[in-house]
Design an enzyme around this catalytic site. Structure first.
Site, PDB file in Angstrom:
ATOM      1  CB  THR A 271       4.406   3.951   8.008  1.00  0.00           C
ATOM      2  OG1 THR A 271       4.461   3.736   9.426  1.00  0.00           O
ATOM      3  CG2 THR A 271       3.577   5.185   7.743  1.00  0.00           C
TER       4      THR A 271
ATOM      5  CG  HIS B 186      -0.378   0.223   2.526  1.00  0.00           C
ATOM      6  ND1 HIS B 186      -0.196  -0.787   3.449  1.00  0.00           N
ATOM      7  CD2 HIS B 186       0.067   1.347   3.130  1.00  0.00           C
ATOM      8  CE1 HIS B 186       0.333  -0.295   4.549  1.00  0.00           C
ATOM      9  NE2 HIS B 186       0.504   1.007   4.376  1.00  0.00           N
TER      10      HIS B 186
ATOM     11  CG  ASP C 181      -0.181  -4.116   2.637  1.00  0.00           C
ATOM     12  OD1 ASP C 181       0.217  -3.595   1.572  1.00  0.00           O
ATOM     13  OD2 ASP C 181      -0.320  -3.479   3.695  1.00  0.00           O
TER      14      ASP C 181
END
Length: 385
Positions: free
Chosen positions: A310, A153, A206
């Site tokens: 993050t 992402h 992800d």
């Protein structure tokens, strides 16, 4: 035996009786097994050297994956250039000692009480800042001399120039040990999904890779971390560490740290975590939220260091070697500290990582001290065969 312990005897062998030869071989195998060296893939936390079987997942969209998987070689990455400005002492391989420049997961700062930025950078030399047009967007982790692992992402932006900053604890300034390296190729998992249910709940697959334009020069501040094998099992309530810089801000709070932060967390059972998120989100219990490719870690005090979105690495130490077990993927938000952050489980994507590295060798963990001390006896036994 696996490649880690395989030895080849050459030349004429002296004749020995069959019983004595069999007994010596049996003793050798028992010694190696007790030293944790039955096979690299069977040692806890080690990369498996067996060829992966699952060939259904490919890496996309900007990468071409090989049709056959490379075998992991018993060697370090191809580039091992040591910069003289940061390398003060070379550690020769000898009995009980291992050259840290020839293995992964080695931390150059062993004193956990030192908190100055330089010491923290030496403690976590695989940490990098992933940047878009020169601005930090996420954390990344060095896994090979030309490869950085991060979350998908953080790689969805188009028309940007990606780069990574290595060797620096500071997010907004360069140091003598730091360098900015441009990215040659961005690779995202083909089955990445930004959301499975709604908004922030349940990102799938992800994971992403960055191939750098040039190989990194290893130093006390730049080193790869070890990857866990597919059979890596992390016990519930194990203590591991999250490192990184965190979010730039969330709801006007939690300003991003300028230097690398570190936080100890406790590994949770996936079933308990899944039950918690069902109660928290009211998603029907028939739907599994926390998949086997995910993991949870308890951290009830995230008000200062908010890291849920993050890509911060979750790392665990085993016998002095650090392994990358997870990447921060999603969560309910730092203001809801009772909800544990969710990590992508790196061992579930070992095959995918192998495919995308396209044959570049990974550094392997250094042999344990037990093995190094036990080797002279097996070698003498082999010489007698």
């Amino acid at each position: 035996m696996g490649r880690w312990c395989q030895t080849v005897a050459r030349g004429q062998r002296p004749r020995t009786s069959a019983p004595s030869r069999a007994g010596a071989l049996l003793l050798l195998l028992l010694l190696l097994r007790s030293a944790g060296c039955w096979g690299a893939g069977e040692a806890p936390g080690a990369l498996s050297t067996a060829d992966p079987a699952d060939q259904s997942v490919q890496c996309v969209p900007k990468a071409t994956c090989p049709s056959s998987r490379p075998r992991l070689l018993w060697q370090t990455p191809t580039t091992q250039t040591l910069p003289s400005t940061t390398m003060e002492t070379q550690f020769p391989v000898s009995e009980g000692k291992v050259d840290p420049y020839r293995s992964c997961g080695f931390s150059y700062e062993q004193d956990p009480t030192l908190r100055d930025p330089e010491a923290v950078a030496r403690r976590w030399p695989w940490m990098v800042s992933v940047r878009a047009n020169g601005t930090h967007i996420c954390a990344g982790t060095i896994i090979a001399s030309q490869w950085v692992l991060t979350v998908a992402h953080c790689l969805i932006w188009r028309d940007v120039i990606y780069s990574v900053r290595v060797g620096s604890p500071w997010i907004d300034q360069m140091t003598q040990t730091a360098s900015d390296v441009p990215v040659l190729q961005v690779i995202m998992h083909s089955r990445y999904r930004a959301q499975r249910f709604w908004s922030w709940v349940g990102q799938a697959n992800d994971i992403g890779l960055l191939k750098l334009k040039q190989e990194l020069k290893y130093s006390n501040y730049v080193r790869p971390i070890c990857l866990p094998g597919t059979d890596y099992v992390l016990k519930d309530h194990s203590r591991c560490t999250v490192t990184g810089w965190g979010l730039s801000k969330a709801d006007g709070m939690w300003p991003q740290f300028r230097t690398i932060q570190e936080k100890e967390v406790i590994i949770l059972n996936n079933k308990e975590c899944d039950n918690f998120y069902h109660n928290f989100t009211k998603i029907p219990t028939l739907v599994q939220i926390i998949k086997s490719q995910m993991m949870c870690a308890e951290d009830t005090h995230r008000e200062k260091f908010c890291y849920e979105l993050t890509g911060e690495p979750l790392v665990c130490s085993m016998e002095g070697t650090w392994y990358l077990v997870g990447l921060v993927s999603w969560g309910a938000g730092c203001q809801k500290s009772e909800a544990p952050p969710i990590y992508l489980q790196v061992s579930s994507y070992q095959h995918w990582i192998w495919d995308c590295l396209n044959g570049q060798a990974l550094a392997l963990p250094a042999p344990s001290r037990t093995l190094l001390l036990a080797l002279p006896l097996p070698l003498s036994l082999l010489a007698a065969l």
